[in-house]
Scaffold this active site. Structure first.
Site, PDB file in Angstrom:
ATOM      1  N   GLU A  51       0.813  -1.216   0.000  1.00 40.27           N
ATOM      2  CA  GLU A  51       0.000   0.000   0.000  1.00 40.27           C
ATOM      3  C   GLU A  51       0.846   1.266   0.000  1.00 40.27           C
ATOM      4  O   GLU A  51       0.446   2.281  -0.588  1.00 40.27           O
ATOM      5  CB  GLU A  51      -0.945   0.004   1.217  1.00 40.27           C
ATOM      6  CG  GLU A  51      -2.052  -1.015   1.157  1.00 40.27           C
ATOM      7  CD  GLU A  51      -1.684  -2.348   1.778  1.00 40.27           C
ATOM      8  OE1 GLU A  51      -2.580  -3.206   1.912  1.00 40.27           O
ATOM      9  OE2 GLU A  51      -0.493  -2.529   2.135  1.00 40.27           O
ATOM     10  N   PHE A 113     -12.025  -6.768  13.968  1.00 38.91           N
ATOM     11  CA  PHE A 113     -10.914  -7.254  13.140  1.00 38.91           C
ATOM     12  C   PHE A 113     -10.581  -6.226  12.055  1.00 38.91           C
ATOM     13  O   PHE A 113     -11.447  -5.775  11.316  1.00 38.91           O
ATOM     14  CB  PHE A 113     -11.292  -8.593  12.501  1.00 38.91           C
ATOM     15  CG  PHE A 113     -10.241  -9.132  11.564  1.00 38.91           C
ATOM     16  CD1 PHE A 113      -9.001  -9.540  12.040  1.00 38.91           C
ATOM     17  CD2 PHE A 113     -10.479  -9.195  10.195  1.00 38.91           C
ATOM     18  CE1 PHE A 113      -8.034 -10.029  11.184  1.00 38.91           C
ATOM     19  CE2 PHE A 113      -9.514  -9.681   9.329  1.00 38.91           C
ATOM     20  CZ  PHE A 113      -8.283 -10.099   9.825  1.00 38.91           C
ATOM     21  N   GLN A 114      -9.328  -5.870  11.991  1.00 40.41           N
ATOM     22  CA  GLN A 114      -8.798  -4.901  11.027  1.00 40.41           C
ATOM     23  C   GLN A 114      -9.502  -3.546  11.103  1.00 40.41           C
ATOM     24  O   GLN A 114      -9.678  -2.863  10.102  1.00 40.41           O
ATOM     25  CB  GLN A 114      -8.851  -5.459   9.602  1.00 40.41           C
ATOM     26  CG  GLN A 114      -7.846  -6.590   9.376  1.00 40.41           C
ATOM     27  CD  GLN A 114      -7.638  -6.936   7.916  1.00 40.41           C
ATOM     28  OE1 GLN A 114      -8.527  -6.736   7.075  1.00 40.41           O
ATOM     29  NE2 GLN A 114      -6.468  -7.447   7.595  1.00 40.41           N
ATOM     30  N   LYS A 163     -17.891  -0.278   5.440  1.00 40.44           N
ATOM     31  CA  LYS A 163     -18.231  -1.301   4.457  1.00 40.44           C
ATOM     32  C   LYS A 163     -19.734  -1.346   4.161  1.00 40.44           C
ATOM     33  O   LYS A 163     -20.147  -1.562   3.012  1.00 40.44           O
ATOM     34  CB  LYS A 163     -17.756  -2.678   4.926  1.00 40.44           C
ATOM     35  CG  LYS A 163     -17.941  -3.746   3.848  1.00 40.44           C
ATOM     36  CD  LYS A 163     -17.280  -5.060   4.172  1.00 40.44           C
ATOM     37  CE  LYS A 163     -17.452  -6.039   3.007  1.00 40.44           C
ATOM     38  NZ  LYS A 163     -16.795  -7.339   3.264  1.00 40.44           N
ATOM     39  N   MET A 467      24.316   9.230   3.158  1.00 42.89           N
ATOM     40  CA  MET A 467      24.185  10.564   3.750  1.00 42.89           C
ATOM     41  C   MET A 467      24.377  10.532   5.259  1.00 42.89           C
ATOM     42  O   MET A 467      25.014  11.421   5.841  1.00 42.89           O
ATOM     43  CB  MET A 467      22.825  11.174   3.405  1.00 42.89           C
ATOM     44  CG  MET A 467      22.677  12.625   3.834  1.00 42.89           C
ATOM     45  SD  MET A 467      23.914  13.718   3.067  1.00 42.89           S
ATOM     46  CE  MET A 467      23.079  14.140   1.543  1.00 42.89           C
TER      47      MET A 467
END
Length: 568
Positions: A51, A113-114, A163, A467
């Site tokens: 993602e 969940f999630q 959802k 760096m």
């Protein structure tokens, strides 16, 4: 017409002219992906490997095209994986709309969940964030999200949709979307007149150009303004390409790794005109010593930037294109021949020096510039390679440097390059990465090969975090804590394993041949360049020092020799 929430999302994207979405599906967003499947002939979906890659690709697409970039993610970890990409876009004022989905309304706040409050998480790193719990508010919310992302100072907006809302039905009526108007609400004639007066009184003006000029498509007006003011021009990292790197008035980047010409010139000027720039700490060095001899005129669309980091003597709040248009209409041609000549002397005295026979960062970048004729889109990750790209590639046009300037996101460049190539198919797109950065998001090579997106990934492999090691070398007594990357990872084999054409080079001749071949092949290619671990980015300004104290390798050698002599 009644349609479900998922179809409303897709129809709203079509209203906005969205042709590409970058994302990764999951349970909560399944309804949206099902709707997207039915419109695959109108909206292309690019499945990234992660993602974060989707967020960076949407960002790169936006920077290269000037449109709003769009990314999708599911709930929970899918949404949180977007956060770094959203923050990257926010720090650089890039218009991105991130659409995530969450658990159903009855499950919100129950540690389902999630489940995660992504709207709350994203609040500090977006222009606005929403959670939509009512399907009747979905269309208006998405339309407002795109408007906010584009208007004024651009930036990312997050829309989280539960959802059940993606499945519920609502009336939907298509709308014609108007382009946002340029922000001139705070622009006054008095401010314009004061600026013109300051310019006319100035004998040693200098222009400092930031990314706002690119975001407002004001490059043409900037060129006219620079000619009218008759002033040298420097830029920030984000301003690269706003003013041509081939123009005689151009003096290079300003700041920590800016040219001595720009740093010394700004330190001596009597009027500094900052356009679409925010005076970041990487530009100003010691703010108390920055441009001490100059009056400062600040032009910016965001009033919050005025006097935030540097005190200004005058300011104009408004879109850079509109402001410059009005200034150009009132200005007469100025003449600063002696001042320009003085700056040209600096350019002759302090050229950018490097070994043109060995394989090193500056040499690689100058050869990329030569081979691509300066017409490529260059993405970068963050580190030494980023600074070499900014210093040694002559950016002649806006929207051709894609880099994380504000957040400094390692792993940004490959996703951004993929997004740029999808959006601007007729340009050569090259990502410049360090070996440390390549490890962060190398999985996006699989995205490029899956869709045969012909990006060229160039890895500057010095087997260290360059760096950070440079700072350890100069300021931490050569204590190389956790910056050595001597291990068994073979970038060529890894890249080939993901389906890319890959080659390792150790000389500049081998590199030139490999780059020319990569351009000709027009497929995803990786070129690993093995360079010296102790190569450094010069010039440099020490932390806390004034930009007028910029030093290079010769200065460092001289200082070390004097210290050695004094210790005897």
């Amino acid at each position: 017409m009644k349609i479900n929430g998922s179809e409303i999302i897709v129809e709203c994207l079509k209203e906005q002219g969205v042709d590409t979405v970058f994302g990764y599906p999951g349970g909560a967003i399944l309804n949206v992906y099902d709707a997207l499947y039915k419109h695959s002939d109108e909206i292309t979906h690019v499945l990234t490997s992660h993602e974060q890659g989707a967020a960076h690709a949407a960002d790169g697409y936006a920077r290269a095209t000037g449109k709003v970039g769009v990314c999708f993610a599911t709930s929970g970890p899918g949404a949180t994986n977007l956060v770094t990409g959203i923050a990257t876009a926010y720090m650089d004022s890039i218009p991105v709309v991130a659409i995530t989905c969450n658990v159903t309304v009855p499950l919100l706040g129950k540690d389902s969940f999630q489940e995660v409050d992504i709207a709350g998480v994203a609040m500090p790193i977006t222009k606005h964030s929403y959670i939509v719990k009512d399907v009747n508010k979905l269309a208006s919310t998405i339309r407002e999200a795109f408007r906010i992302a584009k208007e004024g100072r651009p930036g990312p907006v997050l829309v989280d949709v539960t959802k059940d809302v993606t499945a519920n039905l609502a009336e939907f009526k298509k709308m014609e979307i108007e382009a946002p108007k340029r922000k001139v609400i705070d622009l006054t004639d008095e401010d314009i007149d004061k600026a013109v007066s300051m310019i006319k009184l100035s004998k040693k003006p200098f222009l400092y150009v930031g990314g706002g000029v690119i975001l407002s498509d004001a490059s043409k007006e900037l060129r006219e303004f620079a000619d009218l003011v008759d002033a040298p021009v420097c830029d920030s990292l984000m301003g690269k390409g706003a003013f041509s790197g081939h123009d005689k008035k151009y003096t290079g980047m300003i700041g920590m790794h800016g040219t001595k010409t720009s740093n010394f010139g700004v330190s001596e000027c009597d009027l500094l005109i900052a356009i679409g720039a925010r005076f970041s700490d990487r530009v100003t060095g010691n703010a108390k010593k920055f441009a001490r001899h100059a009056k400062i005129l600040h032009i910016d669309v965001d009033p919050a930037e005025i006097n935030k980091n540097i005190h200004t003597d005058a300011s104009i709040i408004g879109d850079a294109k509109e402001v410059l248009t009005r200034l150009n209409a009132k200005l007469t041609k100025q003449d600063h021949t002696e001042w320009i000549k003085h700056i040209e002397e600096y350019q002759k005295k302090f050229p950018m020096k490097f070994n043109k026979d060995s394989l090193n960062g500056p040499n690689i970048m100058e050869n990329i510039d030569r081979i691509t004729k300066g017409e490529a889109i260059i993405a970068t990750d963050v580190g030494q390679h980023q600074m070499w790209a900014a210093q040694h590639y002559k950016f002649t046009n806006p929207r051709t440097l894609l880099t994380s300037g504000g957040l400094g996101t390692m792993g940004y460049g490959l996703g951004a390059a993929i997004g740029a190539k999808v959006g601007v198919k007729d340009k050569i797109v090259i990502n410049i990465a360090g070996d440390g950065c390549f490890r962060m998001n190398m999985n996006e090579i699989a995205t490029a090969t899956r869709y045969n997106i012909p990006v060229i990934e160039i890895i500057f492999n010095n087997h260290v975090l360059g760096m950070v090691r440079q700072w350890q070398d100069l300021f931490y007594g050569k204590r190389y804590s956790a910056t050595v990357l001597e291990d068994q990872v073979d970038f060529v084999k890894v890249s080939e394993g993901m389906g890319a054409h890959a080659v390792r080079v150790t000389t500049i001749e081998e590199f030139n041949k490999a780059l020319e071949e990569a351009i000709k092949l027009n497929i995803p290619c990786v070129i690993e360049c093995v360079i010296q671990k102790d190569d450094k980015v010069f010039p440099m300004v020490s932390p806390g020092a004034a930009i007028s104290d910029a030093f290079d390798r010769e200065d460092l050698n001289k200082k070390e020799a004097e210290a050695k002599k004094a210790s005897k």
